[in-house]
Design an enzyme around this catalytic site. Structure first.
Site, PDB file in Angstrom:
ATOM      1  N   ASP A  11       0.832  -1.213   0.000  1.00  0.00           N
ATOM      2  CA  ASP A  11       0.000   0.000   0.000  1.00  0.00           C
ATOM      3  C   ASP A  11       0.868   1.265   0.000  1.00  0.00           C
ATOM      4  O   ASP A  11       1.982   1.264   0.532  1.00  0.00           O
ATOM      5  CB  ASP A  11      -0.905  -0.016   1.242  1.00  0.00           C
ATOM      6  CG  ASP A  11      -2.102   0.905   1.076  1.00  0.00           C
ATOM      7  OD1 ASP A  11      -2.333   1.420  -0.045  1.00  0.00           O
ATOM      8  OD2 ASP A  11      -2.806   1.130   2.074  1.00  0.00           O
ATOM      9  N   ASN A  59     -10.626  -2.772  -6.235  1.00  0.00           N
ATOM     10  CA  ASN A  59      -9.838  -1.837  -7.048  1.00  0.00           C
ATOM     11  C   ASN A  59     -10.496  -1.470  -8.379  1.00  0.00           C
ATOM     12  O   ASN A  59     -10.102  -0.503  -9.032  1.00  0.00           O
ATOM     13  CB  ASN A  59      -8.415  -2.377  -7.301  1.00  0.00           C
ATOM     14  CG  ASN A  59      -7.528  -2.310  -6.073  1.00  0.00           C
ATOM     15  OD1 ASN A  59      -6.609  -3.111  -5.917  1.00  0.00           O
ATOM     16  ND2 ASN A  59      -7.786  -1.353  -5.176  1.00  0.00           N
TER      17      ASN A  59
HETATM   18  C1  FPP Z   1      -2.228  -0.127  -3.179  1.00  0.00           C
HETATM   19  O1  FPP Z   1      -1.587   1.130  -3.289  1.00  0.00           O
HETATM   20  C2  FPP Z   1      -1.619  -1.041  -4.177  1.00  0.00           C
HETATM   21  C3  FPP Z   1      -2.216  -1.448  -5.311  1.00  0.00           C
HETATM   22  C4  FPP Z   1      -3.631  -1.131  -5.614  1.00  0.00           C
HETATM   23  C5  FPP Z   1      -1.490  -2.243  -6.333  1.00  0.00           C
HETATM   24  C6  FPP Z   1       0.009  -2.353  -6.221  1.00  0.00           C
HETATM   25  C7  FPP Z   1       0.569  -2.983  -7.431  1.00  0.00           C
HETATM   26  C8  FPP Z   1       1.873  -2.903  -7.795  1.00  0.00           C
HETATM   27  C9  FPP Z   1       2.898  -2.181  -6.983  1.00  0.00           C
HETATM   28  C10 FPP Z   1       2.383  -3.604  -9.041  1.00  0.00           C
HETATM   29  C11 FPP Z   1       2.633  -5.015  -8.700  1.00  0.00           C
HETATM   30  C12 FPP Z   1       3.291  -5.789  -9.744  1.00  0.00           C
HETATM   31  C13 FPP Z   1       3.375  -7.146  -9.715  1.00  0.00           C
HETATM   32  C14 FPP Z   1       4.205  -7.842 -10.721  1.00  0.00           C
HETATM   33  C15 FPP Z   1       2.702  -7.980  -8.719  1.00  0.00           C
HETATM   34  P1  FPP Z   1      -2.427   2.467  -3.516  1.00  0.00           P
HETATM   35  O2  FPP Z   1      -2.051   3.073  -4.804  1.00  0.00           O
HETATM   36  O3  FPP Z   1      -3.853   2.177  -3.279  1.00  0.00           O
HETATM   37  O4  FPP Z   1      -1.865   3.401  -2.405  1.00  0.00           O
HETATM   38  P2  FPP Z   1      -2.522   4.754  -1.855  1.00  0.00           P
HETATM   39  O5  FPP Z   1      -3.176   4.356  -0.575  1.00  0.00           O
HETATM   40  O6  FPP Z   1      -1.333   5.616  -1.658  1.00  0.00           O
HETATM   41  O7  FPP Z   1      -3.480   5.286  -2.868  1.00  0.00           O
END
Ligand code: FPP
Length: 223
Positions: A11, A59
């Site tokens: 996250d 998501n």
């Molecule tokens: C939450 O962060 C994370 C996700 C919705 C997805 C994360 C995915 C990746 C880092 C790519 C992964 C790649 C592979 C190969 C598995 P957020 O963006 O919701 O965080 P925020 O709370 O700051 O909005």
């Protein structure tokens, strides 16, 4: 305890991008770089499996550009021939973009098992959906009047994996957000404020040390 199977809720990618004055999509590229570092380092620490929460059933509510950026990061990792890991998936791959779905199906079919670590990617995954799915499979395949825990667990999408020893969540929130609900019954939980793209080897080391300390306290009664 050195976890054999570690779960990670990555996250804080969007917030990391915003803090750097970048569009949120850039956060997922940076998040992928962090993941690659952590996979390489986990191998040196004898971790066998990383289950990472890449895309939850919730998501889909995000703007399209953000959804596409997440899928692009997963696609680019899965298409790279230089991976040092085997890859598996959990979640419902049905509604994914065609290209990613085909890539995931092909990887699942040809599953390599001789690598040093398995990256188990949760995509379009929700713990409750996985449990309900298991119930539906049981209802349609058998007329059982009773079922035990291990038979039930064999219907979950992670049934072939050992139980998850610990789950790390970055980004400051302290909840599981529908990740590995059934599997986390006995997992150690670790919450850190670091935004996922900033998570690095030294922080993982600190957590592994903390896990060792926590489980030693219980005199080997680790369940
Ligand atoms: C939450 O962060 C994370 C996700 C919705 C997805 C994360 C995915 C990746 C880092 C790519 C992964 C790649 C592979 C190969 C598995 P957020 O963006 O919701 O965080 P925020 O709370 O700051 O909005």
């Amino acid at each position: 305890m050195i976890p054999r199977h570690l779960g990670i809720i990555m996250d804080g990618n969007g917030r990391w991008a915003e803090a750097h004055g970048l569009p949120r999509q850039e956060g997922y590229k940076a998040g992928l770089l962090a993941l690659k570092k952590i996979i390489a380092y986990s191998i040196t620490r004898n971790i066998d499996i990383l289950t990472v929460y890449a895309f939850s059933t919730e998501n889909w509510k995000r703007p399209n550009e953000e959804i596409n950026a997440i899928f692009d990061a997963i696609q680019s990792f899965c298409s790279s021939p230089t991976n040092m890991c085997s890859i598996s998936f959990c979640g419902n791959l049905e509604n994914l973009p065609d290209k990613l779905k085909k890539t995931a199906e092909e990887i699942t079919r040809k599953r390599k098992t001789n690598d040093k670590i398995l990256l188990n990617i949760a995509i379009n995954y929700g713990g409750r959906a996985d449990i309900v799915n298991a119930v539906n499979k049981i209802l349609s395949s058998q007329s059982l009047s009773k079922i035990d825990e291990s038979t039930f667990a064999s219907y979950l999408s992670n049934s072939k994996l050992p139980s998850v020893d610990a789950i790390i969540r970055t980004g400051g929130e302290k909840r599981l957000s529908n990740f590995l609900l059934y599997e986390s019954a006995y997992s150690e939980l670790v919450f850190v404020d670091t935004l996922w793209p900033d998570f690095d080897e030294s922080e993982l080391d600190r957590i592994l040390y903390e896990l060792q300390r926590r489980t030693q306290k219980f005199g080997g009664a680790y369940v």
